[in-house]
Design an enzyme around this catalytic site. Sequence first.
Site, mmCIF file in Angstrom:
data_model
loop_
_atom_site.group_PDB
_atom_site.id
_atom_site.type_symbol
_atom_site.label_atom_id
_atom_site.label_comp_id
_atom_site.label_asym_id
_atom_site.label_seq_id
_atom_site.Cartn_x
_atom_site.Cartn_y
_atom_site.Cartn_z
ATOM 1 N N LYS A 232 3.290 -15.128 1.676
ATOM 2 C CA LYS A 232 3.575 -15.969 0.513
ATOM 3 C C LYS A 232 5.089 -16.155 0.459
ATOM 4 C CE LYS A 232 1.493 -17.128 -2.880
ATOM 5 N NZ LYS A 232 1.085 -18.506 -3.292
ATOM 6 N N ASP B 122 -2.871 -18.014 -0.002
ATOM 7 C CA ASP B 122 -3.900 -18.690 -0.812
ATOM 8 C C ASP B 122 -4.541 -19.816 -0.014
ATOM 9 O OD1 ASP B 122 -1.467 -20.032 -0.878
ATOM 10 O OD2 ASP B 122 -1.624 -20.625 -2.985
ATOM 11 N N ASP C 129 -12.099 -9.519 4.342
ATOM 12 C CA ASP C 129 -13.387 -9.536 3.642
ATOM 13 C C ASP C 129 -13.960 -10.955 3.598
ATOM 14 O OD1 ASP C 129 -13.463 -6.816 3.134
ATOM 15 O OD2 ASP C 129 -13.927 -7.037 1.003
ATOM 16 N N TYR D 263 0.824 -1.214 0.000
ATOM 17 C CA TYR D 263 0.000 0.000 0.000
ATOM 18 C C TYR D 263 0.859 1.266 0.000
ATOM 19 C CZ TYR D 263 -4.684 -1.976 0.759
ATOM 20 O OH TYR D 263 -5.890 -2.610 0.623
ATOM 21 N N ASP E 222 -6.275 -7.227 3.898
ATOM 22 C CA ASP E 222 -7.426 -6.578 3.254
ATOM 23 C C ASP E 222 -8.340 -7.649 2.670
ATOM 24 O OD1 ASP E 222 -8.976 -4.467 2.110
ATOM 25 O OD2 ASP E 222 -8.009 -4.869 0.182
HETATM 26 C C1 IPM Z 1 -10.403 -1.580 3.888
HETATM 27 C C2 IPM Z 1 -10.677 -0.923 2.570
HETATM 28 C C3 IPM Z 1 -9.554 0.049 2.285
HETATM 29 C C4 IPM Z 1 -8.271 -0.748 2.134
HETATM 30 C C5 IPM Z 1 -9.772 0.976 1.071
HETATM 31 C C6 IPM Z 1 -11.060 1.752 1.184
HETATM 32 C C7 IPM Z 1 -8.605 1.903 0.859
HETATM 33 O O1 IPM Z 1 -10.830 -1.884 1.575
HETATM 34 O O2 IPM Z 1 -10.275 -0.862 4.889
HETATM 35 O O3 IPM Z 1 -10.344 -2.805 3.931
HETATM 36 O O4 IPM Z 1 -7.988 -1.311 1.070
HETATM 37 O O5 IPM Z 1 -7.542 -0.827 3.122
HETATM 38 MG MG MG Z 2 -10.891 -3.893 2.320
#
Ligand code: IPM
Ligand code: MG
Length: 369
Positions: A194, A227, A255, A143, A251
């Site tokens: 990884k 993975d 999710d 990032y 990230d």
């Molecule tokens: C998160 C989001 C952010 C990230 C974006 C909005 C920059 O996806 O907080 O997970 O990628 O960190």
């Molecule tokens: Mg995210």
Amino acid sequence: MGANRKVLILPGDGIGPEVMRQVRRAMDWGMRKRGLGFDVSEGLVGGIAYDTTGSPFPEATQEAALASDAVLFGAVGGPKWDNLDFALKPERGLLGLRKGLELFANLRPAICFPALAGASTLKTELVSGLDIMIVRELTGGIYFGEPRGIETLPDGSRRGVNTEVYTTAEIRRVAAVAFELARKRGKRVHSVEKANVMESGVLWREEVQKLRDERFTDIELHHMYADNAAMQLVRQPKQFDVIVTTNLFGDILSDVAAMLTGSLGMLPSASLGAPDPSGFRRGLYEPVHGSAPDIAGKDLANPLASLLSYAMMLRYSFDQGAEAELIEKAIERVLAGGMRTADIMQPGMARVSTRVMGDAVLRELEKLA
Ligand code: IPM
Ligand code: MG
């Protein structure tokens, strides 16, 4: 709680303002009924900040954030700002806050509330009682790594570059947070990278192992490729206690973990900095869900992730674990009572608005207090 703590609220874009309104109500209740002392102020971040000031992360917001003990963040972004330059995109506001406040440890719990186990896309027995803590490194890795950019080559074609980079110190400080959390939980950490294809992954693995052997021999440490971790999360999620991983993998994996619990609308997060000499850690608290522009302003959003983020603030920034539990218990009861916002709606339950959900939580708080 001693002197009043400075809390900056940054509602941001999309559903951010409407969910943060419910947080504000819970805070006001805490001040009135529980003796909590906050100095609350609000600021601009994201697309709304860009529209108002020309910057997604105005100087006034930077200064206010640096001067505060904790930041409560809503959400940023939306189609309106999608075509802006990278440096002006609403997301820059969030990344700027993380970097500017040096919030390197991102805690993303994935907890499946018993009442919601049926809302998961996974089989109920795989997710019910699930309680995972993902610790994502937040101020390093790809990032922020240099070099980065898009360049035009002599032949007119283009080349995009980003760099994954981690130092010993960056790895050790986030791993230490994971080990310390594990100590208060199931004493098991999975470190995810990884190392089979990336040198930064090899270093990550070695440094995490070293730290474990030096200071955390009571913790069971496993190493896993990213993975495989993604697969294991949907195959057998309850094998995990604490996961520690890089910015990008965190990230993605957070999710995945979010979906296991039945709704992204339920998940809070905390981003913490290094403790100061008195042990105090600066923190930013935000729901994992985004700005959800499609439902913004319609009183449909789920305010529970924001309320749970507020509970994390009470626990991790202000050492008010009992007050945090009160919020969590109130939410559990509201869910057990059958109220659902649209995102977690199940057959036979009562579908309610953002505001009515907020009302219900306050009502349960009154009963519990
Ligand atoms: C998160 C989001 C952010 C990230 C974006 C909005 C920059 O996806 O907080 O997970 O990628 O960190
Ligand atoms: Mg995210």
